[in-house]
Design a protein around this motif. Sequence first.
Motif, PDB file in Angstrom:
ATOM      1  N   GLY A   1       0.585  -1.072  -0.017  1.00 38.68           N
ATOM      2  CA  GLY A   1       0.074  -0.007  -0.071  1.00 38.68           C
ATOM      3  C   GLY A   1       1.061   1.270  -0.113  1.00 38.68           C
ATOM      4  O   GLY A   1       1.952   1.201  -0.339  1.00 38.68           O
ATOM      5  N   SER A   2       0.359   2.532   0.532  1.00 39.68           N
ATOM      6  CA  SER A   2       1.118   3.565   0.534  1.00 39.68           C
ATOM      7  C   SER A   2       2.527   3.524   1.341  1.00 39.68           C
ATOM      8  O   SER A   2       3.510   3.979   0.852  1.00 39.68           O
TER       9      SER A   2
ATOM     10  N   ARG B   1      -1.692  -8.528  -1.848  1.00 40.82           N
ATOM     11  CA  ARG B   1      -3.220  -9.032  -2.048  1.00 40.82           C
ATOM     12  C   ARG B   1      -3.680  -8.779  -3.698  1.00 40.82           C
ATOM     13  O   ARG B   1      -4.386  -9.529  -4.364  1.00 40.82           O
ATOM     14  N   GLY B   2      -3.061  -7.474  -3.904  1.00 42.16           N
ATOM     15  CA  GLY B   2      -3.668  -7.173  -5.278  1.00 42.16           C
ATOM     16  C   GLY B   2      -2.399  -6.527  -6.423  1.00 42.16           C
ATOM     17  O   GLY B   2      -1.235  -6.686  -5.776  1.00 42.16           O
TER      18      GLY B   2
ATOM     19  N   THR C   1      -0.723 -12.242  -4.506  1.00 42.92           N
ATOM     20  CA  THR C   1      -1.278 -13.485  -3.900  1.00 42.92           C
ATOM     21  C   THR C   1      -1.812 -13.152  -2.414  1.00 42.92           C
ATOM     22  O   THR C   1      -0.780 -12.853  -1.569  1.00 42.92           O
ATOM     23  N   PRO C   2      -2.955 -13.176  -2.255  1.00 46.17           N
ATOM     24  CA  PRO C   2      -3.251 -12.787  -0.874  1.00 46.17           C
ATOM     25  C   PRO C   2      -3.149 -13.801   0.355  1.00 46.17           C
ATOM     26  O   PRO C   2      -3.251 -15.116   0.056  1.00 46.17           O
TER      27      PRO C   2
ATOM     28  N   LEU D   1       9.609  -8.160   5.943  1.00 45.34           N
ATOM     29  CA  LEU D   1       9.087  -6.884   6.694  1.00 45.34           C
ATOM     30  C   LEU D   1       7.652  -6.838   6.145  1.00 45.34           C
ATOM     31  O   LEU D   1       7.292  -7.041   5.238  1.00 45.34           O
ATOM     32  N   ASN D   2       6.972  -6.699   7.372  1.00 46.02           N
ATOM     33  CA  ASN D   2       5.403  -7.035   7.221  1.00 46.02           C
ATOM     34  C   ASN D   2       4.918  -5.374   7.103  1.00 46.02           C
ATOM     35  O   ASN D   2       4.871  -4.792   8.352  1.00 46.02           O
ATOM     36  N   LEU D   3       4.508  -5.100   6.221  1.00 42.94           N
ATOM     37  CA  LEU D   3       3.785  -3.816   5.944  1.00 42.94           C
ATOM     38  C   LEU D   3       2.213  -3.850   5.609  1.00 42.94           C
ATOM     39  O   LEU D   3       1.661  -3.157   5.228  1.00 42.94           O
ATOM     40  N   SER D   4       1.736  -5.036   5.921  1.00 41.28           N
ATOM     41  CA  SER D   4       0.195  -5.435   5.666  1.00 41.28           C
ATOM     42  C   SER D   4      -0.757  -5.195   6.474  1.00 41.28           C
ATOM     43  O   SER D   4      -0.256  -4.945   7.747  1.00 41.28           O
ATOM     44  N   VAL D   5      -1.910  -5.037   6.370  1.00 41.45           N
ATOM     45  CA  VAL D   5      -2.988  -4.771   7.325  1.00 41.45           C
ATOM     46  C   VAL D   5      -3.896  -6.165   7.373  1.00 41.45           C
ATOM     47  O   VAL D   5      -4.036  -6.883   6.391  1.00 41.45           O
ATOM     48  N   ASP D   6      -4.092  -6.475   8.359  1.00 42.95           N
ATOM     49  CA  ASP D   6      -5.195  -7.476   8.785  1.00 42.95           C
ATOM     50  C   ASP D   6      -4.427  -9.037   8.343  1.00 42.95           C
ATOM     51  O   ASP D   6      -5.047  -9.771   8.375  1.00 42.95           O
ATOM     52  N   VAL D   7      -3.147  -8.901   8.524  1.00 43.95           N
ATOM     53  CA  VAL D   7      -2.170 -10.221   8.728  1.00 43.95           C
ATOM     54  C   VAL D   7      -1.871 -10.162  10.006  1.00 43.95           C
ATOM     55  O   VAL D   7      -1.098  -9.371  10.488  1.00 43.95           O
ATOM     56  N   SER D   8      -2.125 -11.364  10.846  1.00 43.98           N
ATOM     57  CA  SER D   8      -1.586 -11.854  12.195  1.00 43.98           C
ATOM     58  C   SER D   8      -0.064 -11.488  12.351  1.00 43.98           C
ATOM     59  O   SER D   8       0.553 -12.285  11.894  1.00 43.98           O
TER      60      SER D   8
END
Length: 166
Positions: free
Chosen positions: A20-21, A46-47, A64-65, A86-93
């Motif tokens: 994302g941003s 995811r997109g 790949t989500p 590096l986790n920059l995602s949302v809604d991933v534990s």
Amino acid sequence: MDSHNKHARLPGRLVMLGFGSIGQAVVPLLFRHFELEPSQVTVVSRGPDQSGIAEEYGIAYEATPLQEGNLESILDPLLQKGDFLLNLSVDVSSLDLIRYCWRRGILYSTPAPNRGKVFTTTSNCRCRGARITRCARQCWPSASTNATARRPWSRKAPIRAWLPCW
């Protein structure tokens, strides 16, 4: 030639979750401040990359989500011991990703740990595995509603010691 000082060298691979941003803004910074080749970096999101930044920097991109049950099948081919996630995602534990990395000797970082909606954990807590801020409000109401109330946790204690569901 890049005129910026390189502060570190990443010897292995770097996998970024989320684009994302924040992810789009981090990519130029990574190449500016780290000794890093585009072939070392992979983005999993995811997109599709609609910004064109991944293509511009020549990094691999997988649309790949992550879903419950496919964490290993997606990340195992991309990461090995000594690599960096590096986790920059949302809604991933974050907790599930930390466990995954710890078991495999993979380095892990995230700017904002979250419980995520993608993976579930068993919880004895009233919040039933909600995000940590909501859990703090539900499980320890005196801590969030009364600033002068005695906190049920120590700042030095691990998170598991003061939030029963974590």
